[in-house]
Design a protein around this motif. Structure first.
Motif, PDB file in Angstrom:
ATOM      1  N   LEU A   9       0.832  -1.202   0.000  1.00  0.00           N
ATOM      2  CA  LEU A   9       0.000   0.000   0.000  1.00  0.00           C
ATOM      3  C   LEU A   9       0.868   1.254   0.000  1.00  0.00           C
ATOM      4  O   LEU A   9       0.590   2.210  -0.736  1.00  0.00           O
ATOM      5  CB  LEU A   9      -0.924   0.000   1.213  1.00  0.00           C
ATOM      6  N   GLN A  10       1.925   1.262   0.804  1.00  0.00           N
ATOM      7  CA  GLN A  10       2.828   2.409   0.849  1.00  0.00           C
ATOM      8  C   GLN A  10       3.474   2.643  -0.511  1.00  0.00           C
ATOM      9  O   GLN A  10       3.595   3.797  -0.966  1.00  0.00           O
ATOM     10  CB  GLN A  10       3.909   2.172   1.916  1.00  0.00           C
ATOM     11  N   HIS A  11       3.876   1.580  -1.175  1.00  0.00           N
ATOM     12  CA  HIS A  11       4.486   1.693  -2.506  1.00  0.00           C
ATOM     13  C   HIS A  11       3.492   2.272  -3.510  1.00  0.00           C
ATOM     14  O   HIS A  11       3.836   3.146  -4.314  1.00  0.00           O
ATOM     15  CB  HIS A  11       4.972   0.319  -2.965  1.00  0.00           C
ATOM     16  N   VAL A  12       2.248   1.796  -3.458  1.00  0.00           N
ATOM     17  CA  VAL A  12       1.212   2.302  -4.369  1.00  0.00           C
ATOM     18  C   VAL A  12       0.958   3.786  -4.122  1.00  0.00           C
ATOM     19  O   VAL A  12       0.837   4.585  -5.058  1.00  0.00           O
ATOM     20  CB  VAL A  12      -0.091   1.492  -4.196  1.00  0.00           C
ATOM     21  N   MET A  13       0.873   4.174  -2.857  1.00  0.00           N
ATOM     22  CA  MET A  13       0.607   5.567  -2.501  1.00  0.00           C
ATOM     23  C   MET A  13       1.754   6.478  -2.924  1.00  0.00           C
ATOM     24  O   MET A  13       1.530   7.605  -3.390  1.00  0.00           O
ATOM     25  CB  MET A  13       0.365   5.693  -0.999  1.00  0.00           C
ATOM     26  N   PRO A  21      -0.413  14.399  -7.649  1.00  0.00           N
ATOM     27  CA  PRO A  21      -0.377  15.012  -6.315  1.00  0.00           C
ATOM     28  C   PRO A  21      -1.762  15.350  -5.771  1.00  0.00           C
ATOM     29  O   PRO A  21      -1.985  15.299  -4.562  1.00  0.00           O
ATOM     30  CB  PRO A  21       0.453  16.281  -6.542  1.00  0.00           C
ATOM     31  N   ILE A  22      -2.692  15.695  -6.672  1.00  0.00           N
ATOM     32  CA  ILE A  22      -4.049  16.024  -6.223  1.00  0.00           C
ATOM     33  C   ILE A  22      -4.725  14.796  -5.623  1.00  0.00           C
ATOM     34  O   ILE A  22      -5.355  14.861  -4.567  1.00  0.00           O
ATOM     35  CB  ILE A  22      -4.886  16.588  -7.387  1.00  0.00           C
ATOM     36  N   ALA A  23      -4.569  13.640  -6.290  1.00  0.00           N
ATOM     37  CA  ALA A  23      -5.149  12.401  -5.774  1.00  0.00           C
ATOM     38  C   ALA A  23      -4.491  12.019  -4.457  1.00  0.00           C
ATOM     39  O   ALA A  23      -5.156  11.570  -3.524  1.00  0.00           O
ATOM     40  CB  ALA A  23      -4.991  11.280  -6.793  1.00  0.00           C
ATOM     41  N   ALA A  24      -3.173  12.224  -4.372  1.00  0.00           N
ATOM     42  CA  ALA A  24      -2.449  11.890  -3.142  1.00  0.00           C
ATOM     43  C   ALA A  24      -2.928  12.732  -1.968  1.00  0.00           C
ATOM     44  O   ALA A  24      -2.956  12.265  -0.823  1.00  0.00           O
ATOM     45  CB  ALA A  24      -0.950  12.077  -3.357  1.00  0.00           C
ATOM     46  N   LYS A  49       4.185  14.084   7.000  1.00  0.00           N
ATOM     47  CA  LYS A  49       3.045  13.775   6.148  1.00  0.00           C
ATOM     48  C   LYS A  49       3.122  12.305   5.760  1.00  0.00           C
ATOM     49  O   LYS A  49       4.148  11.838   5.284  1.00  0.00           O
ATOM     50  CB  LYS A  49       3.034  14.665   4.904  1.00  0.00           C
ATOM     51  N   THR A  50       2.030  11.598   5.995  1.00  0.00           N
ATOM     52  CA  THR A  50       1.974  10.183   5.671  1.00  0.00           C
ATOM     53  C   THR A  50       0.656   9.870   4.974  1.00  0.00           C
ATOM     54  O   THR A  50      -0.235  10.719   4.895  1.00  0.00           O
ATOM     55  CB  THR A  50       2.085   9.324   6.946  1.00  0.00           C
ATOM     56  N   PHE A  51       0.550   8.621   4.490  1.00  0.00           N
ATOM     57  CA  PHE A  51      -0.691   8.192   3.858  1.00  0.00           C
ATOM     58  C   PHE A  51      -1.576   7.414   4.820  1.00  0.00           C
ATOM     59  O   PHE A  51      -2.745   7.168   4.531  1.00  0.00           O
ATOM     60  CB  PHE A  51      -0.393   7.337   2.627  1.00  0.00           C
ATOM     61  N   CYS A  52      -1.001   7.002   5.950  1.00  0.00           N
ATOM     62  CA  CYS A  52      -1.794   6.320   6.970  1.00  0.00           C
ATOM     63  C   CYS A  52      -1.102   6.489   8.316  1.00  0.00           C
ATOM     64  O   CYS A  52       0.073   6.862   8.375  1.00  0.00           O
ATOM     65  CB  CYS A  52      -1.967   4.837   6.636  1.00  0.00           C
ATOM     66  N   THR A  96      -6.129  16.443   7.385  1.00  0.00           N
ATOM     67  CA  THR A  96      -6.504  15.129   6.854  1.00  0.00           C
ATOM     68  C   THR A  96      -7.224  15.332   5.529  1.00  0.00           C
ATOM     69  O   THR A  96      -7.692  16.434   5.227  1.00  0.00           O
ATOM     70  CB  THR A  96      -7.427  14.364   7.824  1.00  0.00           C
ATOM     71  N   GLY A  97      -7.319  14.259   4.752  1.00  0.00           N
ATOM     72  CA  GLY A  97      -7.950  14.354   3.440  1.00  0.00           C
ATOM     73  C   GLY A  97      -9.352  13.778   3.425  1.00  0.00           C
ATOM     74  O   GLY A  97      -9.977  13.557   4.465  1.00  0.00           O
ATOM     75  N   THR A  98      -9.829  13.516   2.229  1.00  0.00           N
ATOM     76  CA  THR A  98     -11.153  12.916   2.065  1.00  0.00           C
ATOM     77  C   THR A  98     -11.181  11.508   2.651  1.00  0.00           C
ATOM     78  O   THR A  98     -12.191  11.073   3.220  1.00  0.00           O
ATOM     79  CB  THR A  98     -11.538  12.863   0.582  1.00  0.00           C
ATOM     80  N   TYR A  99     -10.049  10.817   2.517  1.00  0.00           N
ATOM     81  CA  TYR A  99      -9.941   9.456   3.049  1.00  0.00           C
ATOM     82  C   TYR A  99      -8.931   9.420   4.181  1.00  0.00           C
ATOM     83  O   TYR A  99      -7.956  10.168   4.196  1.00  0.00           O
ATOM     84  CB  TYR A  99      -9.541   8.482   1.934  1.00  0.00           C
TER      85      TYR A  99
END
Length: 204
Positions: A9-13, A21-24, A49-52, A96-99
């Motif tokens: 998941l980290q690699h995909v993100m 960058p907008i999706a990220a 800044k992280t994705f999770c 935080t973002g949308t997700y």
């Protein structure tokens, strides 16, 4: 050896952040950490800044998030004291973002032996309330609802992964297991399980 789902998941993100960058930004989480020396009271503030976020296992996902944000104690090197001293760490979420993606710390390493915490965790149907802001008077409480989860059974090196995903257009949950995709029956009970590993939330 098997690759951990969190690593994939980290690699995909990371690839997504380079391509879009907008999706990220929709899954980005900004965390501010204040580390204070308990001897000289010197404080240092850092932001990541992280994705999770990785939270400890508690009886519910809300309690796990509260534990993650609670003040913690540790020993760290102080530039003022010039030695290892007791320190306090305070965390807050600044954006935080949308997700909102949460990884549960089910795996632990004790004396070189990897173990797993298989305690049941409640994550449905209650919304996850996420406090966002630096000061108490400016903190916004944002509500997120569960929309997907990655489950894990077995050991870290030889386990099995499968996913539960909500089809929001028909308000139904599906079980994706290898090549099979089936309607998830009794989802209110199945979502609160001992296998949940990575949880995906959407802002409401």
């Amino acid at each position: 050896s098997q690759q951990d789902a969190a690593e994939v998941l980290q690699h995909v993100m990371e690839n997504m952040s380079q391509d879009s960058p907008i999706a990220a930004s929709t899954v980005s989480i900004s965390t501010e950490t204040t580390t204070t020396c308990n001897t000289c009271l010197l404080s240092h503030v850092s932001e990541t800044k992280t994705f999770c976020i990785k939270v400890p296992i508690q009886n519910s996902i809300q309690a796990a998030l509260s534990k993650y944000l609670a003040t913690s104690e540790s020993d760290d090197f102080c530039l003022c004291c010039r030695e290892i001293t007791p320190t306090s760490q305070e965390r807050c979420l600044t954006a935080t973002g949308t997700y909102f993606i949460v990884q549960l710390k089910r795996f632990c390493n004790e004396l070189g032996i990897i173990g797993k915490d298989c305690a049941q965790l409640e994550c449905f149907p209650k919304k996850l309330v996420v406090p966002v802001g630096r000061e108490e008077e400016s903190v916004n409480s944002l509500s997120y609802e569960l929309v997907a989860m990655i489950n894990h059974q077995g050991s870290l090196s030889a386990g099995h992964y499968w996913a539960y995903v909500k089809d929001e257009s028909v308000n139904k949950w599906y079980n994706y297991n290898d090549r099979a995709a089936n309607l998830l029956l009794d989802f209110k009970k199945r979502l609160n399980n001992t296998f949940s590993y990575i949880l995906f939330y959407r802002k409401v």
